[in-house]
Design an enzyme around this catalytic site. Structure first.
Site, PDB file in Angstrom:
ATOM      1  N   ASP A 118      -7.169   1.476   1.098  1.00 53.04           N
ATOM      2  CA  ASP A 118      -7.257   1.776   2.529  1.00 53.04           C
ATOM      3  C   ASP A 118      -8.680   1.481   2.991  1.00 53.04           C
ATOM      4  OD1 ASP A 118      -8.835   3.810   1.607  1.00 53.04           O
ATOM      5  OD2 ASP A 118      -7.820   5.397   2.728  1.00 53.04           O
ATOM      6  N   LYS A 148       0.830  -1.204   0.000  1.00 51.35           N
ATOM      7  CA  LYS A 148       0.000   0.000   0.000  1.00 51.35           C
ATOM      8  C   LYS A 148       0.865   1.256   0.000  1.00 51.35           C
ATOM      9  CE  LYS A 148      -2.986   2.562   3.117  1.00 51.35           C
ATOM     10  NZ  LYS A 148      -3.446   2.573   4.504  1.00 51.35           N
TER      11      LYS A 148
END
Ligand code: SF4
Length: 237
Positions: free
Chosen positions: A167, A148
């Protein structure tokens, strides 16, 4: 609502029906059309961009590590003094942990973040000559840098669409829109990159994050204000 029940089972906050006693009209099944979702959100959030303040890849990498379990607004309060004290990876690599912990304390998890920041900086100095690498494998090999975080850096500092940042907002919005049934970020990312063209990937996450903050919020999504209400399978309007 089938979609909401399934979301609840998987941990996604469901869209709750209003307590009016009336049937909810316009309930849809399936998923929203990806191209339509992108175009409408782009019109709704024309300034969508990375909310973490930065001027280079080093600053964005530090800010992204600090943003774990913390708001972007809080990170943006902390980073100016942090960047003034440690302006590059070479400075951060030799930081005193106690001093660094004090500076970043308000972002939470400050001890583990201190270890990640110093470890990351040492890796950048030792393996990359102080320059933040622009490759997924090299980034994720650094301490404290997962996929991420690497996607944030590649997309926003280097302009590379290597993946989609997933997210909590992207997870919730993409599930409610029926674009995925997954909760695992890696699986959600795979579902999204199959449905959206590569040159949309970085902006897509900004759009979903803005939408998740403004309208498709966790507890009580504002479907009556949503530009996707007529194509969203979880819409209550
Ligand atoms: S209609 Fe909009 S706000 Fe409501 S669940 Fe769907 S995407 Fe979220």
């Amino acid at each position: 609502m089938a979609g909401a029940r399934k979301g609840a089972r998987q941990g996604i906050p469901p869209v709750k029906a209003p307590r009016t006693g009336r049937a909810v009209k316009g309930r849809r099944r399936g998923k929203a059309q990806p191209s339509e979702v992108f175009e409408r959100l782009q019109r709704t959030y024309p300034d969508a961009h990375c909310a973490l303040l930065h001027t280079n890849a080093y600053q964005l990498l530090v800010a992204t590590i600090l943003s774990a379990q913390c708001t972007d607004a809080r990170v943006n309060i902390v980073t100016p003094s942090l960047f003034a004290r440690f302006p590059d990876a070479a400075a951060l690599a030799v930081a005193d942990p106690d001093e660094l912990e004090t500076i970043i304390r308000s972002t939470g998890f400050f001890r583990s973040k201190t270890r990640s920041l110093i470890g990351m900086a040492r890796g950048v100095v030792e393996r990359h000559g102080c320059a933040i690498p622009d490759e997924m494998d090299a980034l994720t090999a650094l301490p404290g840098v997962g996929r991420k975080t690497a996607n944030v850096i590649l997309g926003n500092a280097f302009g590379r669409n290597d993946g989609v940042v997933v997210d909590t907002h992207v997870t919730r919005v993409s599930n409610r829109l029926g674009l995925t049934k997954e909760l695992d970020p890696v699986k959600i990312e795979q579902d999204l990159i199959r449905q959206f063209p590569r040159d949309h990937w970085t902006l897509l996450s900004h759009l979903f994050i803005d939408h998740g903050r403004a309208i498709c919020v966790a507890r009580a999504p504002r479907c009556s204000l949503c530009p996707l209400a007529d194509i969203c399978p979880s819409s209550l309007v």
